[in-house]
Design a protein around this motif. Sequence first.
Motif, PDB file in Angstrom:
ATOM      1  N   PHE A 158       0.816  -1.216   0.000  1.00  0.00           N
ATOM      2  CA  PHE A 158       0.000   0.000   0.000  1.00  0.00           C
ATOM      3  C   PHE A 158       0.857   1.276   0.000  1.00  0.00           C
ATOM      4  N   ALA A 159       2.155   1.105  -0.117  1.00  0.00           N
ATOM      5  CA  ALA A 159       3.059   2.261  -0.078  1.00  0.00           C
ATOM      6  C   ALA A 159       2.713   3.257  -1.187  1.00  0.00           C
ATOM      7  N   GLY A 160       2.512   4.511  -0.783  1.00  0.00           N
ATOM      8  CA  GLY A 160       2.209   5.579  -1.731  1.00  0.00           C
ATOM      9  C   GLY A 160       0.809   5.537  -2.310  1.00  0.00           C
ATOM     10  N   LYS A 161      -0.054   4.663  -1.813  1.00  0.00           N
ATOM     11  CA  LYS A 161      -1.410   4.517  -2.345  1.00  0.00           C
ATOM     12  C   LYS A 161      -2.424   5.297  -1.499  1.00  0.00           C
ATOM     13  N   ARG A 162      -3.512   5.658  -2.157  1.00  0.00           N
ATOM     14  CA  ARG A 162      -4.664   6.249  -1.460  1.00  0.00           C
ATOM     15  C   ARG A 162      -5.646   5.104  -1.207  1.00  0.00           C
ATOM     16  N   VAL A 163      -5.936   4.855   0.078  1.00  0.00           N
ATOM     17  CA  VAL A 163      -6.610   3.609   0.473  1.00  0.00           C
ATOM     18  C   VAL A 163      -7.889   3.899   1.257  1.00  0.00           C
ATOM     19  N   PRO A 181       0.997   4.341   7.867  1.00  0.00           N
ATOM     20  CA  PRO A 181       2.284   5.045   7.791  1.00  0.00           C
ATOM     21  C   PRO A 181       2.945   4.985   6.408  1.00  0.00           C
ATOM     22  N   LEU A 182       2.568   3.985   5.586  1.00  0.00           N
ATOM     23  CA  LEU A 182       3.154   3.860   4.257  1.00  0.00           C
ATOM     24  C   LEU A 182       2.267   4.432   3.160  1.00  0.00           C
ATOM     25  N   ALA A 183       0.971   4.514   3.436  1.00  0.00           N
ATOM     26  CA  ALA A 183       0.024   4.974   2.414  1.00  0.00           C
ATOM     27  C   ALA A 183       0.128   6.483   2.225  1.00  0.00           C
TER      28      ALA A 183
END
Length: 347
Positions: A158-163, A181-183
């Motif tokens: 999910f790193a850098g994703k809008r979730v 923390p990664l999104a």
Amino acid sequence: MTDVVVIGAGQAGLSASYFLRRRDVDHVVLDANDAPGGAWLHRWPSLRMRTVHGIHELPGMPFEQPAPEERANEAIPSYFARYERLFDLPVIRPVNVLQVVDDGSLLKVETSDGVWTTRGLINATGTWRRPFWPYYPGQETFRGRQLHTADYQGPAEFAGKRVVVVGGGASATQLLMELAPLAAETRWVTRHEPVWREGPFTEEYGRWVVGMVDERVRQGLIPRSVVSVTGLALNDQTRAAIASGLLDRKPMFERITPSGVQWASGERFDADVILWATGFRHDLDHLAPLHLRSAGGGIQVDGTRVVADPRIHLVGYGPSASTIGANRAGRSAVRELLRHLEAVPAG
């Protein structure tokens, strides 16, 4: 023919097999997994023992608490494997149960590995193989990724994703806190306003929760989720997430768009991923030929005994859908089923 077939080798199934073994009852345990561990085999790799709550030891063998950072999908299956070996439980795997049919005074359990004929059945299949995906308008148009808790592998994807995380249970809050923390940005949406519970989970409170769930299954209604009765536990981690705004719940969106979700007010959130932490349903389709469901949609159960057919007991269902409840259910199911079988002549 065997006296009893147990379907499923999770906590409830192993507990039932233990008590059957103690009574020298001829039985088999049919398990769909390739290895011991039940649903714990399939938990996401990032789930550590420090965040696992309420693991209760199986009857007759202590559960030595693993290191806090040990993976839950390794530590608990390892315990189950040792348990099966210690008590020489008759587990056969992998075996998929296709259906159970009435055969006069007996039951026929049809599987991927042949047919077992039995006088009694203890069903302990749990819920993991039946993830629940609700439908919202426009769902099929979404250009991003949709996944269920059952497919979650860890926060890195999910790193850098809008979730958008959908769901009001403990899994939803745990996964949201883990991936946030990664999104790039997150939204948490639920159908109902979350209820936060403070204070310890006492024995008295536990009995009240079990009573609430038990009342429904005695009426043949579909069991409620645990969180709908208990609420969400407040601890240091969830308090910090609430204070930071991370666990700022929004009501359910009205529809899904190609680029995200939209609320009735017109508010939109562009998303790359929708994570459905929307729970599971009981894995009981193989019992459909027996026509056990009541008008209320569930299976009417008294304790663990199916009211419509006393040859069948459900463990890990309704009030026994917890680790400690599964142990007790295994013992009581064996006691009551054997009492019934002793009263009915074999053949």
